[in-house]
Structures are given as structure tokens and as C-alpha cells.
Design a protein around this motif. Structure first.
Motif, PDB file in Angstrom:
ATOM      1  N   TRP A 167     -12.333   2.793  12.430  1.00 45.71           N
ATOM      2  CA  TRP A 167     -13.597   3.334  11.953  1.00 45.71           C
ATOM      3  C   TRP A 167     -14.130   2.390  10.904  1.00 45.71           C
ATOM      4  O   TRP A 167     -13.498   2.166   9.872  1.00 45.71           O
ATOM      5  CB  TRP A 167     -13.409   4.727  11.358  1.00 45.71           C
ATOM      6  CG  TRP A 167     -14.666   5.193  10.708  1.00 45.71           C
ATOM      7  CD1 TRP A 167     -15.073   4.958   9.427  1.00 45.71           C
ATOM      8  CD2 TRP A 167     -15.719   5.950  11.312  1.00 45.71           C
ATOM      9  NE1 TRP A 167     -16.305   5.506   9.215  1.00 45.71           N
ATOM     10  CE2 TRP A 167     -16.722   6.121  10.349  1.00 45.71           C
ATOM     11  CE3 TRP A 167     -15.907   6.493  12.581  1.00 45.71           C
ATOM     12  CZ2 TRP A 167     -17.898   6.822  10.604  1.00 45.71           C
ATOM     13  CZ3 TRP A 167     -17.078   7.189  12.833  1.00 45.71           C
ATOM     14  CH2 TRP A 167     -18.052   7.349  11.854  1.00 45.71           C
ATOM     15  N   GLN A 168     -15.266   1.795  11.195  1.00 45.43           N
ATOM     16  CA  GLN A 168     -15.946   0.980  10.199  1.00 45.43           C
ATOM     17  C   GLN A 168     -17.401   0.992  10.608  1.00 45.43           C
ATOM     18  O   GLN A 168     -17.810   0.305  11.532  1.00 45.43           O
ATOM     19  CB  GLN A 168     -15.377  -0.442  10.188  1.00 45.43           C
ATOM     20  CG  GLN A 168     -15.813  -1.201   8.964  1.00 45.43           C
ATOM     21  CD  GLN A 168     -15.412  -2.653   9.024  1.00 45.43           C
ATOM     22  OE1 GLN A 168     -14.720  -3.079   9.933  1.00 45.43           O
ATOM     23  NE2 GLN A 168     -15.848  -3.417   8.053  1.00 45.43           N
ATOM     24  N   SER A 169     -18.183   1.818   9.927  1.00 45.99           N
ATOM     25  CA  SER A 169     -19.512   2.096  10.463  1.00 45.99           C
ATOM     26  C   SER A 169     -20.543   1.077  10.037  1.00 45.99           C
ATOM     27  O   SER A 169     -21.582   0.962  10.645  1.00 45.99           O
ATOM     28  CB  SER A 169     -19.954   3.483  10.035  1.00 45.99           C
ATOM     29  OG  SER A 169     -19.987   3.537   8.631  1.00 45.99           O
ATOM     30  N   SER A 170     -20.273   0.344   8.976  1.00 49.03           N
ATOM     31  CA  SER A 170     -21.296  -0.607   8.570  1.00 49.03           C
ATOM     32  C   SER A 170     -20.626  -1.847   8.011  1.00 49.03           C
ATOM     33  O   SER A 170     -19.505  -1.795   7.521  1.00 49.03           O
ATOM     34  CB  SER A 170     -22.207   0.003   7.511  1.00 49.03           C
ATOM     35  OG  SER A 170     -21.427   0.434   6.420  1.00 49.03           O
ATOM     36  N   GLY A 171     -21.328  -2.946   8.120  1.00 47.42           N
ATOM     37  CA  GLY A 171     -20.768  -4.198   7.641  1.00 47.42           C
ATOM     38  C   GLY A 171     -21.783  -4.957   6.819  1.00 47.42           C
ATOM     39  O   GLY A 171     -22.923  -4.519   6.641  1.00 47.42           O
ATOM     40  N   ALA A 172     -21.366  -6.101   6.339  1.00 42.62           N
ATOM     41  CA  ALA A 172     -22.212  -6.846   5.419  1.00 42.62           C
ATOM     42  C   ALA A 172     -23.310  -7.609   6.156  1.00 42.62           C
ATOM     43  O   ALA A 172     -24.374  -7.839   5.611  1.00 42.62           O
ATOM     44  CB  ALA A 172     -21.356  -7.811   4.606  1.00 42.62           C
ATOM     45  N   THR A 173     -23.060  -7.997   7.393  1.00 41.17           N
ATOM     46  CA  THR A 173     -24.019  -8.863   8.067  1.00 41.17           C
ATOM     47  C   THR A 173     -24.753  -8.127   9.180  1.00 41.17           C
ATOM     48  O   THR A 173     -24.345  -7.051   9.603  1.00 41.17           O
ATOM     49  CB  THR A 173     -23.300 -10.076   8.685  1.00 41.17           C
ATOM     50  OG1 THR A 173     -22.253  -9.566   9.510  1.00 41.17           O
ATOM     51  CG2 THR A 173     -22.720 -10.960   7.634  1.00 41.17           C
TER      52      THR A 173
END
Lengths: 589, 865
Positions: free
Chosen positions: B464-470
Motif C-alpha cells: 500500500w503506497q497511495s502517493s509518491g513524490a513524482t
């Protein structure tokens, strides 16, 4: 212990109750035939009793922790000046002393170098946390001081604890004050002069505030209203219609007047401020670094080591008063929590207003009107079930359904001029209250149903036999009798609602609300506004603030206020129940 | 009562009463039904919000048209963001621009390539930038920039030709009416650079790829070329601005890549954005991967065949982010490769290409690939003319589009930059435009609940990782870590709370005087009214640091407290009966208090010693696995089961049953013997379990890495403890009520038959109340599953999949609280969070329904008894 023992002994004699202590059975002296020790299960019993003890200790310990920290948080502490071995001076409030295992002696890497030497492991050392303040000078509020590095500790009487509007407290001495040009410093500065200067500064501050937050805010509000009225006219009649032209002209006139007023007020505020800036105080920290400060930025100052108990209590009381009556400042870690208390209460009341009729009507339907059968018992299971649905799910529902669906619809119909800024289409007081009402409706239904079931059938039959209609029976016989139960359920629902935070995080609670949901602008009650909440305040201050150590006293007192609020509601529930019970029990059938 | 009398009466009923009655009747009925319906509405609403996640895409509109001047040999087809303007660039540099929905042609000047023969074309991912390679070894860059401009409605020029509703043209630009009384003017602008000689020998460029960033006049360009003699070169254009003249001079820095095998017919070239990787591919599927991280020393890192023998490579391209390499074959096969760290591959840079996703094959050979510019949507075209819209993460085929068959082969497709439209041109000048709506391409049952091999991950995982930096971040929306987190929190908190709650309930109900019960029960219930935000705050901010510095003492307390209680019980047995009877009740409870408190204090005092003996002096290092051995902790774990096993096996000796004629003396003796037996057993069990622990250690068993491991300050142990405050009171109250509801005559009967209160409680009361107690446990569990604030504050919110009690977790409820305030309305994350809420709803619904049904059954049974 003695009184309890005697009490218990006296009760021990009442042999009638079967659940009196186990040994009571053998008091007769005649031992039963096969009494092995294992039959008495003593070790297990102690396990059971121990569990009860742990449970009670948990709750008592918890309450003590909160009460102690909450109550003691505002009491002025002495100030100490610590001279370290390397000659540095540290001045501040000692917060707590703890023993710890110095990590620098055996960090993960160091261990391998030292080899396996657990016996020579770290020896616990003592250290003390000082609140050194002066964040603007040191860039830290707190400092750990190792017991072993202390050379001497002193409590100088001239050290002041200065609470400021910005940068947190200042710990140091007062050098001089400058009252619009007349400088008073050194020994000629008496404490009374200082206090009166601070008091006058506070008045000036209040004056500036009333102009900025009162008058200028009102002008801004009116300007915004005028702008929206123009936009509304444009949307309604089209930009080329005569109505719009008229509105445009009206707007131009109005905004010219308002702009004039705004300029005047701004000039006045500016003048007040520049006047105020002439009153300054020069403070110096323990090592002599000076800091010049506007006097009106000082909230409160006191020579911590000279205070008598009475003076300390006065400061204590004034801090509580500030807490309960003022708005927060410094990212909520200082100042008051009045908006949060207000928001919590208003939200809870609206919730109660929403939940009461629906809960009671649903319970009346289930108990008095619906035909009892499989359907109704399935519905009952459903309702009990709902009481167990996680509150966050209600929050999700509230956000998606109330705010984004219904709220967006309302915005489109009633407030098109404010779009794309949402009015009701985002979290707010109304949606929070409704969400919590939905969350607590099962509590009210279950309590009301129980109360209705407790009304004897004979009362209803008597009423009906006298010729009363069904509604008359419900209204005059059943409901009054069930009132204590209903009220209890309602207040318990309010207590639950007041303490609930998770759903509110989604449907309208904010960390800092610029305006209260009730104010003197029409329509007075602004249901669409987001608000502050005690529970969320605890979460926000405790977890989102720059320095959780500095925020701790604030969190503890907020916790205390919230718990008090909930305890008062619970107590009220019990009181009302008892009172109404007495009132109605007289005329039982 | 006579008829007359009743008749009189009936007449005397006031109308208002009847009306009020009827109104009340209707209101209450309608209101009641509404409230109950509202409650069901929650479920319906959640489902309603979640369903779109699993729908594919839909075609909103489809428009076919015929171009007036059909372009030949299309090198690139570009569609603008607003889906109004299509621009083709042909191999001879001629440009055809047209309105994307009607095909009406617009005037755009053509590129003047001076009649040279184009032998290779490269385009960037956004299709704005093109590079042409010529037969004489030169290269030119071009840009087709479609520029939107917003103008007020009043500035709309006169004399426009209407194209379709809302769109009109002046022959060059397209004007569209947009909300807010404004006009959007979209114009295509063409730029062309000067020639650059790349191939030293003048051999034609056969394959190239091109990346460009920055504005047209000072871009950062890099491109890779392969010429007819098999020389591959990585080139960077360095532009320098002369400060005096303001003139920009360009210089090409070329690096010749290591020689390809003789005669390798390279047809495809790919270059990454920061030019650290170059891929060259032959038609037969052989791929040469160069590592150009150090541009001075390029390395041929890998030579690999991506397709089976006999299958021709027809599509070779990147998706957004350039981590997914899409490979399509002449048999319709389509797969995605990642460059992953593979030590066993034996490549010079330690990486290797791995087939991670095999997509649904298409009926004809894959001829075209169009990567979307937002997310991992892309379009593939096959020889049969089918255009499939797919998503890489969810591996779904979202739409299958078919242009009209009678207009020949599909020559070019363009995927709208926002992923909401496809433009296809056909051989005979036909064109079709599809307006698409694909709101949630990245979610499928597989991607939400199954293992997915995400970009850059060494293996398929639940993440689960819904948002990232790029911008080119690939969202990872697996609910499994969250469900696991909820279950983990529930499990550990129930492990702590249920024993305490149930044992305390039994004790309160059966072994204390009702007056004690009347004070104890409200105290426990007081716990229930504590808001969970307060529990979370105290545990996370006040308790967490304390526990962190005293972990050993906390672990020790779990051992010492039970031991101390049992030891005290044995001592208590030795107390003479009269004294014991006197102290029964409250004093005994107080002694138990003191006992627990004393044990707690003892563990606090003995913590450091315990740490030194068991955990090599530093428990955190020990938990990290750095120091110490596994045996001591295994010993602690084995101790209880070994002890109980031995207690079962070792019989009581005869003298221990004082029963028959228990006098004080004999009773004392028996109790003393019992104590000796207990101590003996304890020592024996300790010896046994230590030996066993050593054995297990030899066998390589270690609790570390299993359910204990690296210590994190906000951890499951704390969550369990805090949740105890939430679960204990509710379970305690309900269980106590259930036990209390067992009718007294059962107790009387049992006691009068000579059973001790202990026997009565365990063998009579508890079985009778079992279903009620079970319901209490289930309701406590329901509370633990849904608890939010405690988990948000005390758990650290790390979505992990491990059992370690000293590590954090992220629960479903906490995830909603943390992420929903920032989720875009109706976006994928928003709906996935609604799905999370639905999962939570279902979990608690099942638990509560079971509890409720069991409870009702219990109530019925208790009534009958």
C-alpha cells in the motif's frame, strides 16, 4: 483498611446470599466430605482476582495520570539556574528527572568494538529535563541536563518567567522597560511598575485586537457579501441585463464606502500599533544576552522564585481563565481553547437535536406501532449491529453522502455565487452533527426501546380502555413514563458523540477555525462552517505540533476539560434518570 | 355499556384528536421506516461509491470522418490535451492538421526537410518532439507544439467556420467555448532545428530514440542513433548561449557505444530520460541493453532474447516513468519487462530484464503502442485493426475499439494526453475519434487484493503506497497490508484484553460480595466512556517513551505478575481457615491488588538485571538480532506449556488431599505440600524448557524475525495495551451481565450438592453463560477492529506485513482517517478508501451479527432455565 474489613465482616454474616465468599459455607465447622485443595481452585481464583485488580489499576492509574498532569500543568514551577562543569549556565523550569541508559557509551557499532561485555554495560544515569524557553535565542525550548555534569544549582530570586505571544516563554531577568521614551531600568524598576506596564500593554493589545478582529473583520465581511450579491445578480439575470447593471452600480457605491471605512480603520490600527511599539521591555537571559520585546507581546510575567502560594494560585487561576476564555495561539500549543470548547458543545447540541426525534420515533415505531415478528427482530439485530459499526465508517459516509452529495446539491441550488468555493459541499458543523447523530442513533433507539418496554402493558390498556386514542396513550401515558430512560439514552449518546473524533476528522473539524459557528452576522448560526473540537485539538496539538514536549501541558489540560465535559454529561444522565424515576415511580400501576 | 352510550361517546370524540392520531400514526410509521432505511442506506451508499472501481472504461462518443487529403507514410500523430486538434507528420516532412472530431483540415506549414530521405524517426513520450534521421547520417529535430490560449468571449474573431457544437475555426486554430464565458484557442506551432551530422561515415541512420526537456530554444536533448554500419552512438546536445551576441551555439557530444555483433540488424532504439540506459533491439527479438550511467564508459550490459524463436518483435517502448518496457510480438503477444537487480543474471551491472507482466494477447501482430501521459494507461494496435486500451498495473484490458473495417489498415493512433480519448487514422483517409471515460483503470480485484509486481520491486508483493513524490509514480493500492494490520492489532489487543476482561468478569460475578461488585463494575465501565483520542494520546506520547526505555521490565512483568499471583495463592492456602474466611471478599481483593502492584514494582526493579541475563544487556540490540542468543527468550516462551504439561502428568501425592477430615493442622500441611509441589514443578519445568530451548536454538529456531523483532517506538504492543482500555470494559460488562443472568437456583443446586464456589463457577455457571460470554468476546472484537484514533496515534501507521509485536502497523480505519482528507473526490484513491470502509463495515457487520444472534439465543436459554 480497618473500616472496610469490619464492613465486610458484617456483610459476611448475611449468609442468605449464595454469592457470599466461598468459605462461608464451611463456617459451620463441618468440613465437607471431599474437599481437596484443588477443588477450591485457589491459584486460579487468584488469577481471576488478579485480572480484576489489573483492570481496576489500569483505569485508576490512567485517571490519576490525567488528573494529576492536567491539574498540575498550570501551576507555576520554580526556576533554576544550573551551572554546568564546562561553565555554561542553563536556566529553566525543571520538568522531570529520569534515569536512562546513556546510549553514546554503547551504540550498536560500539558494541562490536568493545566485544561481548554485557557486564560492563551502561550504568543508568540521571538526567533532568529543563524548559529553558527563549526559543528565539536558542532554537530549542527544552534541554536535558546530565546529573553528572552539574556543578551547582541555584534559584535566584530575580529570574522572571515571561509568557509571550510569540516564541514561547522567556526565562531571564528584566533589564529595563521603555514606556514611550521614559526609560526605567535597573534597581529603580519596581515590580509594581512592571506589572502595571504589562497590564496597560494588555489593554492596548485588546484595543488593537478589537479594531483588527472586530471592526476590520466586519468591513471585510460586508465587502465579501456585496461581492457575492453582485455575482449572484450576474448569475441570475445574466451579465448584460439591466438588473445586473444596477447591481454593479450598487456594488461600486457600496464598495467605495466600505473601502473608505476600511482605510480609516486600517490607519487607526496602524496608529495604535505604532504607538504600542514604543512600549518595550528589555530582557536578558541567564548568560546576559539581551532581547528587546514589545510590552504588549508579554502575556504574563512573574518572578517564579519569589511567589507565595497565594500568588502562585492566582497565576494558576489566571492561566485556567485564559485557557477557557481565549483563542489559541502559537499553532494551538498556547493560549486558550475556547473555540474548541464552544465547537464541541455546539456540535453536541445540534447532534442531540437531530438524534432525539429520529431515535425516539424509530423506537416508538418498533415498539408501539410495528407488528412484532421476524421482520422487527431482524431490524433490531440490525440496529444493535449499527452500534458496533466503526465510527470512521460513519465519517466516510458523512463525507461522501452529506458533504459531497447533498452539500454539493445545496451549493448548486442556493449558493451558486460562491462556487467553486464550496459552502455546504465540504465538511462543516451541520454535516458533523448529522454524521454523529447517525452514529449515536442506535444508542438512543436501544435506550428508548428499553424504556418503552419497561412501561407496563396495563398502563396502555388502561388508557385505551378509557377511550384515549393510540397517539393520546403514547403521548400522555407511555412517553412520560419512558422519559427517564429516553433522556438517559440521549445524554449517553451525547457523551459518546462529544468524545468521538475519527469521523469528525473527515466531516468538518479543523485545527484552527477562523470564525466561530455562531456569531453576530446574519444568519447568526452558520451551519456550514467548520469548527474546532476538543478531541481533535488533543490529536492535533499532541501529534502535529513542532515540539510535543512543549505541547504536553496543553494536551493534558485539554484532555482534562474533555473528560470533565463527558463526566458531567454522564453524571447528568444518572441524575436525571434518578430524578425522573422518582417522579414517575409514585404513580405506578 | 349500552350501545347508546357508546354511540354518544363516539360522537363526542373530537375531530382534532382523530386527526392528531392519524398524523402521529403516519409520521411515526414513516419516520421509523426512514430511520431504519437510512441505516441500510449507509451500506448501499458505500457500495454505490465502490462499484465504479471495478468497471472498465466506456466510450462516451465515437466520431468517424474522412480526411480531405489523406496523409501518406505517417511518422507521428499527435493529439492535444483538449482533444480538438490532430496533427500528423509524414516521412517527407509534410504536415496535416485537422479537427480531431470532424476531420476538417487546418492549415499548418509543412517541415522543409530539403527533400532528404528520412530513414528513421524518433518521438518522445508526449509526442511533441520528433527527431528525423536521414540517409546521409544527419539528424534534425522538430517540435509540434499544440498551444492553448484562453481568450475572453468578446475577443472571438468574426467569420469563423463552425466545426461541431462548441468548436469553430479560422482555418488555422480551433476555438472552443468553455465555461465561464471564455474561449480556448488551440493552435499548432511547428519548429525545426538545423541539421546535425551524427554518422561520421555518412551512413544512413537506421534506428534512433530521442529525449528532450526544456523550452525549444534552450533544450536539453539527448538521442541515440544506430547507423547502417551498425555503429550505435549516444549523443547529447550541449547548447551554450553567447553572453555577448545572445546567440546560442550547439555542440553535439557523442559517445560511441560498444560494438554490436557483426551484422546485427537493429530496428528499434530506446533511451531513458536521464540517458543512463540504452536499449537496441533487432526484429527477431534480441535486445542489447547498454548501461550508460557513466557516459564516458558505456557498457553492453545484457544481450537477451525477449521473444520466443520465430516471433518477430513489432513493438518496443516505454510506459510513463520508463521503468516498464512494453514488448509486443508479431503473434499478438504482449508483455512488460522491468530492469531489476539480479545478481544471478551475471550481467556486468548486476541488473537483468525480467518479464513481470504478461498481458492479454491480441488477435493480430502488435503494430502500435501509445503510452498515456498520466498513469500507466496505454493503447496497443494490432494488425487486424483492433485498438485495445490497457492498464499496466491492473493488467486489465479496459476497452476494445474497432475502427470501420472497410477503410483499411490503421496507420496511426494517438492516445489523448489525459487518457480520455483515442484518435485513429486509417489507410484510406478514414479517421475515427473515440471519447473515452476510464476513471479507475488501475483497480481490479487482482490489484486490490492480490500480489502485484510493481515497478522497481524485486518480486510481486502486497503493498500500500497511495502517493509518491513524482508524477510518474505508480500507485500501489493493495488492501492486504491494511487488512493484515487490522487483524494484527485486533489479535494482539484481544490477547491482552480478553483474558483480563473475562477473568475479571467471572471473579466479579461469582466471588465478590454484591456490594463490592456495585463499586467495581462502574469503575470498569468508566473506562468505556474514555474517548479513544485520549487513550491514544496518553499511550503514544506518555507511555511510549517509558515503555521504550523499560521494555525488559515490561516483558518481565508478563512473567512475574502471574507467578506472583499463583505464589500468593499458595501462601493463602496456608492461612488458617478462620482468618482466611474473615479476610475473604474486599480484603482479599486488596491483597491481590498489592500482589499485582508488588509484582509490577519487582519487575521494574529487576528489569535491568533481566535484560542483562536474557538479552545480553541491551534488549533493542538483541531484538535487532545483533547480540545474544535465542535460547533465553525461547525458554520464556516454552515455560508455560511445559509447566502445564508437567502439572498434568505429575500426580498429586496422597497426603495432599486433606479432604476427609481437614483440621487446621492437616490443612496447613496439605497447603505446604502443595506449595512445595508447585515450586518443584516450576524448577523442573524451568530445567526442561531451558534444555528444550537450547535444543531448539541448535535447530535454528529463533523467535526474532517472527512475532518479535526490531523495536519501533510506536508499536503493536502499545496499540494492544491502549486498545485494552477500549475492549476490556465492554467485554467485561457484557460477560458479567451474562454470568449474572444465570439463574440463582443453579448456583444453589450446585453449592448444596457440595461443590465449591470454584467448581460451581467453572462447571455450572460458565457453561450456562457460555454463549453470552462468547457474544461479549465478539463485541469486544468488533470494537477492536473498528477502533481508529488509538491506531492512528499509537501504531506508527506503517503498512507492513509482519507479525512482529514490537513493530508498527497500519489498520484499515487509521488508513481512512489519514488519507481520506487528502483524497481527490471521486478519484481512485477516494473510492478505494470507500472500499476500505466497506471492508471494515463488512468485517464488523459479520462479527456483530454473529454476536447478536448468539446473544439472543443465550437470552432465550437463560429465560427457559
Amino acid at each position: 483498611m480497618v473500616p472496610t474489613t469490619t464492613k465486610d465482616r458484617s456483610e459476611g454474616r448475611e449468609e442468605a446470599n449464595p454469592r457470599t465468599p466461598p468459605e462461608s459455607r464451611s463456617t459451620s465447622g463441618k468440613a465437607p466430605k471431599a474437599c481437596s485443595l484443588s477443588a477450591r481452585g485457589e491459584p486460579f481464583l487468584w488469577g481471576f482476582g488478579g485480572s480484576l485488580a489489573i483492570g481496576i489499576m489500569m483505569i485508576l492509574g490512567f485517571m490519576t495520570l490525567i488528573l494529576w498532569n492536567g491539574i498540575a500543568a498550570f501551576y507555576p514551577k520554580p526556576l533554576q539556574v544550573v551551572t554546568l562543569r564546562d561553565g555554561t549556565l542553563v536556566a529553566g523550569e525543571p520538568i522531570r528527572t529520569e534515569s536512562f541508559q546513556p546510549q553514546e557509551e554503547s551504540p550498536g557499532k560500539g558494541d562490536k568494538e568493545h566485544g561481548e561485555s554485557p557486564s560492563a554495560g551502561p550504568i543508568p544515569a540521571l538526567r533532568t529535563l529543563y524548559r529553558i524557553g527563549n526559543f528565539d535565542l536558542y532554537n530549542e525550548d527544552f534541554r536535558w541536563v546530565l546529573e553528572s555534569s552539574v556543578e551547582k544549582t541555584a534559584t535566584p530570586p530575580d529570574l522572571f518567567f515571561v509568557e509571550r505571544l510569540e516564541w514561547g516563554p522567556f526565562v531571564g531577568t528584566v533589564q529595563s522597560i521603555d514606556l514611550a521614551g521614559s526609560q526605567i531600568g535597573g534597581p529603580s524598576l519596581s515590580t509594581n511598575e512592571l506589572y502595571s506596564a504589562v497590564e496597560q500593554a494588555a489593554e492596548r493589545r485588546a484595543g488593537i485586537r478589537s479594531v483588527e478582529r472586530g471592526d476590520i473583520a466586519a468591513v471585510n465581511y460586508e465587502m465579501e457579501e456585496a461581492r457575492l450579491a453582485l455575482k449572484k445578480a450576474g448569475l441570475k439575470y445574466g451579465p448584460r441585463s439591466p438588473e445586473y447593471q444596477a447591481a454593479e452600480k450598487g456594488y461600486a457605491d457600496r464598495s467605495a464606502v466600505l473601502a473608505e471605512r476600511y482605510r480609516a480603520l486600517e490607519a487607526r490600527a496602524h496608529e495604535l500599533k505604532s504607538q504600542d511599539a514604543k512600549f518595550t521591555i528589555t530582557l536578558a537571559d541567564v548568560s546576559g544576552r539581551e532581547k528587546v520585546q514589545k510590552l504588549s507581546d508579554v502575556v504574563r510575567m512573574y518572578p517564579a522564585n519569589l511567589l507565595s502560594v497565594f500568588q502562585k494560585l492566582r497565576i494558576y487561576a489566571s492561566r485556567w481563565w485564559e485557557l477557557l476564555s481565549q483563542e489559541p495561539r502559537e499553532a494551538n500549543t498556547e493560549g486558550g481553547i475556547m473555540p474548541a470548547i464552544f465547537g464541541t458543545c455546539v456540535m453536541t447540541i445540534f447532534m442531540a437535536l437531530a438524534v432525539a426525534p429520529f431515535g425516539v420515533v424509530a423506537a416508538l415505531y418498533l415498539r408501539e406501532y410495528a407488528r412484532q415478528g421476524r421482520m422487527v427482530s431482524a431490524v433490531r439485530i440490525g440496529i444493535n449491529n449499527l452500534a458496533g459499526i466503526p465510527s470512521i465508517v460513519y465519517g466516510v459516509f458523512g463525507l461522501g453522502f452529506f458533504a459531497y452529495m447533498i452539500g454539493a446539491g445545496i451549493d448548486g441550488l442556493l449558493f451558486p455565487e460562491r462556487l467553486p468555493n464550496p459552502t455546504y459541499g465540504t465538511g462543516g458543523l451541520l454535516w458533523s452533527s448529522l454524521t454523529l447523530a447517525l452514529l449515536t442513533v442506535p444508542v438512543v433507539i436501544v435506550a428508548t426501546e428499553e424504556a418503552l418496554a419497561a412501561v407496563p402493558q396495563s398502563s396502555r390498556e388502561g388508557s385505551l380502555a378509557c377511550g384515549a386514542s393510540k397517539w393520546q396513550t403514547v403521548k400522555y401515558i407511555v412517553l412520560p413514563r419512558a422519559m427517564p430512560g429516553i433522556m438517559t439514552g440521549l445524554i449517553l449518546a451525547m457523551a459518546r458523540g462529544a468524545g468521538e473524533v475519527a469521523p469528525l476528522m473527515l466531516v468538518g473539524v479543523v485545527k484552527l477555525a477562523p470564525e466561530l459557528p455562531i456569531d453576530h452576522f446574519f444568519p447568526y448560526i452558520h451551519l456550514e462552517r467548520s469548527f474546532m473540537h476538543l478531541g481533535f485539538h488533543i490529536y492535533d496539538v499532541g501529534f502535529q505540533s513542532r515540539n510535543s514536549e512543549a505541547a504536553k501541558p496543553m494536551v493534558f489540560v485539554t484532555t482534562l476539560v474533555l473528560i470533565t465535559l463527558i463526566a458531567v454529561m454522564n453524571a447528568a444522565a444518572i441524575y436525571i434518570r434518578n430524578r425522573l424515576k422518582r417522579k414517575f415511580s409514585a404513580g405506578g400501576f | 355499556m349500552t350501545e347508546g352510550a357508546s354511540g354518544v361517546r363516539r360522537r363526542s370524540v373530537r375531530r382534532s384528536v382523530l386527526v392528531a392520531d392519524r398524523i402521529a400514526d403516519q409520521t411515526i410509521r414513516i419516520g421509523g421506516v426512514l430511520v431504519i432505511a437510512a441505516v441500510l442506506g449507509i451500506l448501499v451508499f458505500l457500495v454505490y461509491e465502490v462499484v465504479p472501481l471495478f468497471k472498465g472504461g466506456t466510450v462516451q462518443a465515437r466520431q468517424s470522418f474522412a480526411l480531405q487529403e489523406p496523409p501518406k507514410d505517417i511518422a507521428a500523430l499527435t493529439l492535444d490535451e483538449y482533444k480538438v486538434l490532430g496533427v500528423t507528420v509524414a516521412m517527407d516532412g509534410s504536415i496535416t492538421a485537422f479537427h480531431a472530431r470532424t476531420g476538417a483540415s487546418l492549415h499548418v506549414p509543412s517541415l522543409d526537410l530539403k527533400g532528404k530521405k528520412v530513414t528513421a524517426v524518433a518521438k518522445t513520450l508526449d509526442r511533441k518532439d520528433l527527431a528525423f534521421g536521414f540517409s546521409d547520417g544527419t539528424v534534425r529535430f522538430a517540435r509540434v507544439a499544440i498551444e492553448p490560449e484562453i481568450i475572453p468571449a468578446a475577443a472571438l474573431p468574426q467569420g469563423l467556420t463552425q466545426l461541431s457544437d462548441g468548436d469553430s475555426t479560422d482555418g488555422v486554430s480551433v476555438f472552443s467555448v468553455i465555461p465561464g464565458d471564455q474561449i480556448r484557442k488551440v493552435t499548432a506551432k511547428i519548429y525545426l532545428s538545423d541539421e546535425i551530422q551524427v554518422s561520421k561515415t555518412g551512413s544512413p541512420i537506421v534506428a534512433m530514440d530521442y529525449r528532450s526537456a526544456g523550452p525549444w530554444d534552450s533544450p536539453r536533448r539527448s538521442f541515440v542513433t544506430v547507423d547502417g554500419q551498425g555503429v550505435a552512438a549516444l549523443n547529447r546536445v550541449v547548447s551554450k548561449k553567447n553572453l555577448l551576441t545572445g546567440k546560442v551555439s550547439e555542440k553535439v557530444v557523442s559517445t560511441v557505444l560498444p560494438q554490436l555483433p557483426q551484422g546485427a540488424p537493429v530496428s528499434y532504439a530506446l533511451l531513458t530520460d536521464n540517458s543512463d540506459e540504452v536499449y537496441l533491439a533487432e526484429k527477431r527479438g534480441r535486445v542489447y541493453r547498454y548501461n550508460t550511467r557513466n557516459p564516458q564508459v558505456p557498457v553492453l550490459a545484457e544481450t537477451v532474447d525477449l521473444l520466443p524463436r520465430g516471433v518477430e518483435l513489432t513493438t518496443f517502448g516505454f510506459l510513463l516513468g520508463e521503468k516498464s518496457l512494453v514488448v509486443g510480438g508479431s503473434n499478438g503477444w504482449l508483455g512488460i519487462f522491468f530492469r531489476l537487480r539480479q545478481e544471478e543474471a551475471g550481467t556486468p551491472d548486476g541488473y537483468g530484464l525480467v518479464l513481470t507482466r504478461k498481458l492479454e494477447p491480441q488477435p493480430g501482430s502488435i503494430t502500435g503502442l501509445d503510452a498515456g501521459q498520466r498513469g500507466r494507461l496505454f493503447v496497443t494496435t494490432d494488425g487486424a485493426g483492433d485498438i485495445w486500451v490497457r492498464h499496466a498495473t491492473s493488467q486489465r484490458t479496459l476497452l476494445r475499439l474497432q475502427p470501420e473495417k472497410d477503410r483499411g489498415r490503421v496507420t496511426a493512433t494517438a492516445f489523448a494526453p489525459r487518457g480520455d480519448g483515442v484518435l485513429a487514422l486509417q489507410e484510406k483517409g478514414g479517421g475515427t475519434f473515440w471519447d473515452l471515460s476510464i476513471p479507475h483503470p488501475e483497480t481490479s480485484l487482482g490489484s486490490l487484493f492480490g500480489k502485484v509486481w510493481y515497478e522497481g520491486y524485486p518480486e510481486p508483493s502486497y503493498t500500500w503506497q497511495s502517493s509518491g513524490a513524482t508524477d510518474d509514480f505508480e500507485p500501489k493500492l493493495s488492501l492486504v497490508p491494511l487488512i493484515f494490520g487490522t487483524l494484527k492489532a485486533t489479535f494482539y489487543s484481544l490477547m491482552f484484553a480478553i483474558p483480563i476482561a473475562l477473568l475479571a468478569a467471572v471473579y466479579t460475578s461469582e466471588f465478590v460480595h454484591p456490594s463490592v461488585r456495585a463499586t467495581v463494575k462502574p469503575i470498569m465501565e468508566m473506562m468505556a466512556s474514555l474517548p479513544s483520542v485520549i487513550l491514544g494520546f496518553v499511550v503514544a506520547l506518555v507511555l511510549a517513551p517509558v515503555v521504550e526505555s523499560w521494555i525488559a521490565a515490561v516483558i518481565l512483568a508478563f512473567v512475574v505478575v502471574p507467578l506472583a499471583l499463583v505464589f500468593a495463592a499458595h501462601l493463602w492456602q496456608m492461612v488458617p481457615a478462620p482468618v482466611a474466611i474473615r479476610l475473604e471478599g474486599l480484603p482479599k481483593l486488596i491483597i491481590m491488588f498489592l500482589c499485582v502492584a508488588g509484582a509490577g514494582g519487582a519487575s521494574y526493579a529487576a528489569g535491568p538485571l533481566f535484560e542483562r541475563l536474557f538479552f545480553a544487556g541491551n534488549i533493542k540490540a538483541w531484538l535487532n538480532g545483533g547480540v545474544g542468543s535465542a535460547a533465553p527468550f525461547l525458554f520464556l516462551l516454552l515455560m508455560p506449556p511445559v509447566f502445564f504439561a508437567m502439572a498434568m502428568v505429575v500426580p498429586r501425592w496422597p497426603g495432599q488431599n486433606p479432604g476427609r477430615s481437614a483440621g487446621g493442622e492437616e490443612r496447613f500441611k496439605a497447603a505446604a505440600l502443595e506449595l512445595v509441589r508447585w515450586l518443584g514443578l516450576l524448577v523442573a519445568a524451568a530445567g526442561c524448557s531451558y534444555a528444550l530451548a537450547l535444543l531448539l536454538q541448535e535447530a535454528g529456531v529463533d523467535a526474532r524475525g517472527g512475532f518479535i523483532g526490531t523495536y519501533v517506538q510506536r508499536n503493536t504492543l502499545l496499540v494492544g495495551f491502549a486498545m485494552g482500555f477500549a475492549v476490556i470494559p465492554i467485554t467485561y460488562t457484557l460477560a458479567e451481565d451474562a454470568l449474572n443472568a444465570v439463574p440463582d437456583h443453579l448456583r444453589f443446586a450446585s453449592l448444596s450438592c457440595g461443590a465449591t464456589p470454584w467448581q460451581t463457577a467453572i462447571w455450572v455457571i460458565l457453561p450456562t453463560a457460555a454463549s453470552g460470554v462468547f457474544a461479549a468476546i465478539m463485541i469486544g472484537m468488533g470494537r477492536a477492529v473498528g477502533e481508529t484514533m488509538i491506531v492512528v496515534m499509537a501504531s506508527g501507521n506503517t503498512p507492513l506485513l509482519d507479525l512482529n509485536v514490537f513493530d508498527g502497523l497500519r489498520a484499515l480505519s487509521a488508513n481512512i482517517a489519514v488519507e481520506l482528507p487528502e483524497a481527490v473526490k471521486d478519484g481512485s484513491l477516494y473510492r478505494v478508501l470507500f472500499l476500505t470502509a466497506l471492508v471494515l463495515f463488512s468485517m464488523t457487520f459479520v462479527i456483530n451479527t454473529v454476536a447478536e444472534v448468539v446473544r439472543l439465543r443465550f437470552r432465550k436459554r437463560a429465560m427457559q432455565l
